[in-house]
Design a protein around this motif. Structure first.
Motif, PDB file in Angstrom:
ATOM      1  N   PRO A 118     107.509  17.920 -43.831  1.00  0.00           N
ATOM      2  CA  PRO A 118     107.176  16.762 -43.682  1.00  0.00           C
ATOM      3  C   PRO A 118     107.390  16.186 -42.435  1.00  0.00           C
ATOM      4  N   VAL A 119     107.501  16.962 -41.457  1.00  0.00           N
ATOM      5  CA  VAL A 119     107.684  16.567 -39.814  1.00  0.00           C
ATOM      6  C   VAL A 119     106.611  17.259 -39.294  1.00  0.00           C
ATOM      7  N   VAL A 120     105.734  16.198 -38.535  1.00  0.00           N
ATOM      8  CA  VAL A 120     104.599  16.887 -37.836  1.00  0.00           C
ATOM      9  C   VAL A 120     104.936  16.872 -36.354  1.00  0.00           C
ATOM     10  N   HIS A 121     104.299  17.678 -35.778  1.00  0.00           N
ATOM     11  CA  HIS A 121     104.308  17.970 -34.153  1.00  0.00           C
ATOM     12  C   HIS A 121     103.034  17.113 -33.647  1.00  0.00           C
ATOM     13  N   VAL A 122     103.253  16.077 -32.784  1.00  0.00           N
ATOM     14  CA  VAL A 122     102.082  15.537 -32.454  1.00  0.00           C
ATOM     15  C   VAL A 122     101.967  15.754 -31.002  1.00  0.00           C
ATOM     16  N   ARG A 123     100.574  16.140 -30.301  1.00  0.00           N
ATOM     17  CA  ARG A 123     100.586  16.634 -28.812  1.00  0.00           C
ATOM     18  C   ARG A 123      99.385  15.953 -28.349  1.00  0.00           C
ATOM     19  N   GLY A 124      99.138  15.950 -27.032  1.00  0.00           N
ATOM     20  CA  GLY A 124      98.128  15.325 -26.375  1.00  0.00           C
ATOM     21  C   GLY A 124      98.116  13.750 -26.310  1.00  0.00           C
ATOM     22  N   LEU A 125      99.356  13.068 -26.477  1.00  0.00           N
ATOM     23  CA  LEU A 125      99.437  11.856 -26.359  1.00  0.00           C
ATOM     24  C   LEU A 125      99.190  11.019 -24.911  1.00  0.00           C
ATOM     25  N   CYS A 126      98.464   9.977 -25.030  1.00  0.00           N
ATOM     26  CA  CYS A 126      98.554   9.477 -23.479  1.00  0.00           C
ATOM     27  C   CYS A 126      99.863   8.931 -22.837  1.00  0.00           C
ATOM     28  N   CYS A 132      93.654  16.353 -41.625  1.00  0.00           N
ATOM     29  CA  CYS A 132      92.428  15.451 -41.172  1.00  0.00           C
ATOM     30  C   CYS A 132      92.414  15.614 -39.758  1.00  0.00           C
ATOM     31  N   GLY A 133      93.627  16.085 -38.945  1.00  0.00           N
ATOM     32  CA  GLY A 133      93.565  16.320 -37.603  1.00  0.00           C
ATOM     33  C   GLY A 133      92.523  17.437 -37.232  1.00  0.00           C
ATOM     34  N   ALA A 134      92.721  18.451 -38.173  1.00  0.00           N
ATOM     35  CA  ALA A 134      91.968  19.743 -38.091  1.00  0.00           C
ATOM     36  C   ALA A 134      90.570  19.742 -38.083  1.00  0.00           C
ATOM     37  N   LYS A 135      89.961  18.626 -39.058  1.00  0.00           N
ATOM     38  CA  LYS A 135      88.765  18.417 -39.534  1.00  0.00           C
ATOM     39  C   LYS A 135      87.865  17.467 -38.522  1.00  0.00           C
ATOM     40  N   GLU A 136      88.559  16.194 -38.166  1.00  0.00           N
ATOM     41  CA  GLU A 136      87.940  15.092 -37.468  1.00  0.00           C
ATOM     42  C   GLU A 136      88.892  14.741 -36.261  1.00  0.00           C
ATOM     43  N   PRO A 137      88.420  14.105 -35.239  1.00  0.00           N
ATOM     44  CA  PRO A 137      89.575  13.524 -34.261  1.00  0.00           C
ATOM     45  C   PRO A 137      90.110  12.280 -34.813  1.00  0.00           C
ATOM     46  N   VAL A 138      91.435  12.083 -34.470  1.00  0.00           N
ATOM     47  CA  VAL A 138      92.485  11.338 -34.655  1.00  0.00           C
ATOM     48  C   VAL A 138      93.008  10.920 -33.421  1.00  0.00           C
ATOM     49  N   TYR A 139      92.939   9.370 -33.260  1.00  0.00           N
ATOM     50  CA  TYR A 139      93.113   8.752 -32.181  1.00  0.00           C
ATOM     51  C   TYR A 139      94.109   8.137 -32.345  1.00  0.00           C
ATOM     52  N   ILE A 140      95.235   8.149 -31.116  1.00  0.00           N
ATOM     53  CA  ILE A 140      96.383   7.260 -30.927  1.00  0.00           C
ATOM     54  C   ILE A 140      96.341   6.602 -29.822  1.00  0.00           C
ATOM     55  N   ALA A 141      96.218   5.361 -29.722  1.00  0.00           N
ATOM     56  CA  ALA A 141      96.225   4.554 -28.581  1.00  0.00           C
ATOM     57  C   ALA A 141      94.839   4.813 -27.735  1.00  0.00           C
ATOM     58  N   GLY A 142      93.774   5.141 -28.398  1.00  0.00           N
ATOM     59  CA  GLY A 142      92.524   5.322 -27.652  1.00  0.00           C
ATOM     60  C   GLY A 142      92.248   6.649 -27.283  1.00  0.00           C
ATOM     61  N   GLN A 143      93.213   7.735 -27.634  1.00  0.00           N
ATOM     62  CA  GLN A 143      93.031   9.105 -27.145  1.00  0.00           C
ATOM     63  C   GLN A 143      93.243  10.183 -28.395  1.00  0.00           C
ATOM     64  N   ASP A 189     102.303   2.714 -31.768  1.00  0.00           N
ATOM     65  CA  ASP A 189     101.075   3.356 -31.615  1.00  0.00           C
ATOM     66  C   ASP A 189     100.865   4.443 -32.656  1.00  0.00           C
ATOM     67  N   LEU A 190     102.019   5.360 -32.771  1.00  0.00           N
ATOM     68  CA  LEU A 190     101.959   6.240 -33.682  1.00  0.00           C
ATOM     69  C   LEU A 190     102.138   5.722 -35.266  1.00  0.00           C
ATOM     70  N   ILE A 191     102.840   4.807 -35.244  1.00  0.00           N
ATOM     71  CA  ILE A 191     103.004   4.250 -36.759  1.00  0.00           C
ATOM     72  C   ILE A 191     101.662   3.738 -37.118  1.00  0.00           C
ATOM     73  N   ASP A 192     101.119   2.868 -36.326  1.00  0.00           N
ATOM     74  CA  ASP A 192      99.765   2.337 -36.645  1.00  0.00           C
ATOM     75  C   ASP A 192      98.493   3.374 -36.983  1.00  0.00           C
ATOM     76  N   ALA A 193      98.470   4.383 -36.232  1.00  0.00           N
ATOM     77  CA  ALA A 193      97.565   5.326 -36.386  1.00  0.00           C
ATOM     78  C   ALA A 193      97.952   6.359 -37.459  1.00  0.00           C
ATOM     79  N   LEU A 194      99.201   6.631 -38.137  1.00  0.00           N
ATOM     80  CA  LEU A 194      99.362   7.506 -38.900  1.00  0.00           C
ATOM     81  C   LEU A 194      99.907   7.059 -40.162  1.00  0.00           C
ATOM     82  N   GLU A 195     100.276   5.895 -40.155  1.00  0.00           N
ATOM     83  CA  GLU A 195     100.781   5.261 -41.470  1.00  0.00           C
ATOM     84  C   GLU A 195      99.755   5.305 -42.709  1.00  0.00           C
ATOM     85  N   LYS A 196      98.411   5.551 -42.310  1.00  0.00           N
ATOM     86  CA  LYS A 196      97.482   5.595 -43.335  1.00  0.00           C
ATOM     87  C   LYS A 196      97.495   6.812 -44.267  1.00  0.00           C
TER      88      LYS A 196
END
Length: 553
Positions: free
Chosen positions: A87-95, A141-152, A102-109
């Motif tokens: 249930p824990v996801v490691h997120v990389r490449g953040l601005c 979803c992140g592996a199939k298509e770009p997921v943007y967080i705060a525009g990056q 920003d993470l909540i807005d982008a990933l709560e979907k």
């Protein structure tokens, strides 16, 4: 011991234990990331420069890492790089500007989010979903298509942790606490109650603040309600108080209420604006003929407010115009020397130096972690005492905060602001080891704060038992480093870790753990900037050491 000091120490002890648990969750992220980046603070390479296609080196590292994930999935036919779903996801490449909201807005979907742990200096985060199915949707979803967080675009993988450990037992923000624990990372400028109030109060009404400095700079901020604390945590977690430094890492604290007995730069009760400390046993105080301070003295010692950062509001955490203005006005940074009663000075006075084991170069090796060093001069009239001219008064403040009272070669250092405003090379003599009592370091390349870009790479860290080494040639092994310790008569490390380097890398890096903080300080003092020469090499490699953010290996 005063009530507030006792409360501070109890909270520091509680959080210290919680911090160790938090390290377990962070370590697998930190070790992978540090191994890929190789260089940390004060690198010889310009890791912040742009490449030909306009991407920063950090962006390239994130893209390289994502490609490694993808290759692992293709080679093994798996969706998670051989890491079991979690249930824990490691997120990389953040601005750099990303905050928790920003993470909540982008990933709560993808599903309800329980907790977020920010790692701002590494441009990474851990996000815990309420169900593993939500995490699976995020990673897929992140592996199939770009997921943007705060525009990056960001990159995702399962974490090896099944749960993010937090200081409290809260499993979701709704059962949080109205008291937040703020860890200020890379504190280039002094942090006071005025600074934190100006940062936090526009988001939610602040009742009390307590600052303590046992493990770096930390503070507890009590808000009017749990909802205010939740808003502040989401809007400020991962944000910089000042550009490129003083980064906030926020958790819920254990206490549900703060007890403040005096209003000053380190504690303040805003429900009792006239709270002052009464000195016990001294009876009536002497009358002040001209009042508390000169009439020309400003009550706000920071001067006019300076808008530095846009509040994470419009495109991030959604607050109404009633909640907060569009821009937060942050106070100008000011050296603590000025509000502690001493005139600001860029010269530190260091006493308690070992007469035969300390010299100008070794003082430089230790103090350069907190600011540029211009000149070092031992005082002939006061044995064991030296003046250190640094780049500015903020560097002196950082050195005092982190180096005062530490032990080096069996003697406890005393670091304070000097009355001198410059070091003059007079009365030069020979020290016991044969070196000069005066040395000018203004032109050395080993200064780590010579430009804004270089300074932003430094992580201001208090002394610890773990050293981070970097800029080492690949041919150097664990045995080489142990022999180097023996040759210079300093303690050897008890644990060793070398980070995995990219094939194209010309240097390696890693961690060295010692039996105590004192041993690590002595090794850094002696071996920092040691010149490593290799056969058939044109130029030597400069071994660089700094205190690690890891408490142990």
């Amino acid at each position: 011991m005063s009530t507030v000091e006792g409360a501070r120490q109890r909270e520091e002890g509680d959080y210290g234990r919680a911090a160790k648990r938090l390290k377990t969750d962070e370590r697998e992220t930190e070790e992978r990331e540090e191994g890929e980046e190789e260089l940390e603070e004060g690198e010889d390479s310009d890791t912040g420069s742009l490449t030909g296609n306009g991407e920063s080196a950090a962006d390239n590292r994130a893209r390289w890492s994502a490609n490694q994930y993808a290759e692992g999935r293709r080679d093994n036919g798996e969706d998670s790089h051989r890491i079991s779903p979690s249930p824990v996801v490691h997120v990389r490449g953040l601005c750099e500007a990303v905050v928790e909201a920003d993470l909540i807005d982008a990933l709560e979907k993808f599903g309800p989010i329980c907790y977020v742990m920010m790692m701002p200096f590494k441009r990474q985060a851990l996000v815990e979903f309420s169900a593993v199915e939500s995490a699976d949707r995020c990673v897929s979803c992140g592996a199939k298509e770009p997921v943007y967080i705060a525009g990056q675009q960001a990159y995702f993988n399962y974490s090896t942790s099944k749960r993010i450990t937090r200081p409290t037992n809260a499993d979701n923000p709704n059962s949080g606490n109205k008291v937040l624990l703020l860890s200020i990372q890379n504190p280039l400028y002094p942090i006071t109650t005025d600074v934190l109030y100006t940062v936090c109060n526009p988001i939610g009404s602040v009742l009390r603040i307590v600052i303590f400095k046992r493990n770096g700079i930390q503070a507890m901020v009590e808000f009017e309600s749990i909802q205010c604390a939740q808003k502040a945590k989401a809007a400020l977690n991962g944000a910089d108080i000042y550009a490129g430094c003083c980064t906030l890492k926020i958790e819920y604290a254990r206490p549900t209420r703060l007890n403040v007995i005096k209003n000053d730069n380190e504690s303040w009760d805003y429900t009792k604006p006239y709270l002052v400390r009464r000195d016990r046993g001294k009876g009536r105080q002497r009358q002040a003929i001209l009042g508390e301070h000169p009439s020309s003295y400003s009550d706000n010692g920071y001067g006019p407010p300076c808008p530095l950062l846009p509040l994470p509001g419009n495109s991030r955490y959604k607050l109404t115009s009633v909640d907060v203005p569009d821009m937060v006005s942050y106070p100008l940074p000011q050296s603590s020397s000025s509000y502690s009663g001493h005139a600001p000075s860029s010269v530190a006075m260091v006493s308690g130096l070992h007469p035969s084991k300390m010299n100008c170069t070794r003082i430089f090796n230790l103090f350069c972690l907190y600011g540029n060093i211009e000149k070092v001069k031992f005082m002939k009239s006061v044995p064991g005492t030296a003046l250190v001219e640094m780049g500015d008064e903020y560097a002196v403040d950082r050195a005092i905060t982190h180096l005062n009272s530490i032990k080096v070669f069996g003697k406890r250092l005393n670091v304070c602001v000097s009355k001198q405003h410059a070091v003059i090379p007079s009365q030069v003599f020979e020290l016991e080891d044969g070196s000069s009592s005066y040395k000018d370091f203004a032109m050395t390349r080993n200064n780590r704060f010579s430009s804004a870009g270089q300074a932003s790479k430094n992580i201001i860290q208090p002394p610890s038992a773990v050293l981070h080494y970097y800029n080492v040639p690949p041919c150097i092994s664990q045995d080489h480093l142990l022999r180097l310790c023996t040759e210079y008569d300093v303690p050897g490390f008890v644990k060793f870790k070398m980070f995995d380097a990219k094939p194209s890398s010309k240097t390696i890096s890693g961690l060295l753990e010692f039996n105590s903080k004192t041993e690590a300080v002595e090794v850094l003092t002696v071996l920092n900037h040691y010149q490593i020469r290799i056969p058939n090499g044109s130029n030597p490699y400069t071994l660089k050491l700094c205190f690690s953010t890891s408490s142990h290996l």
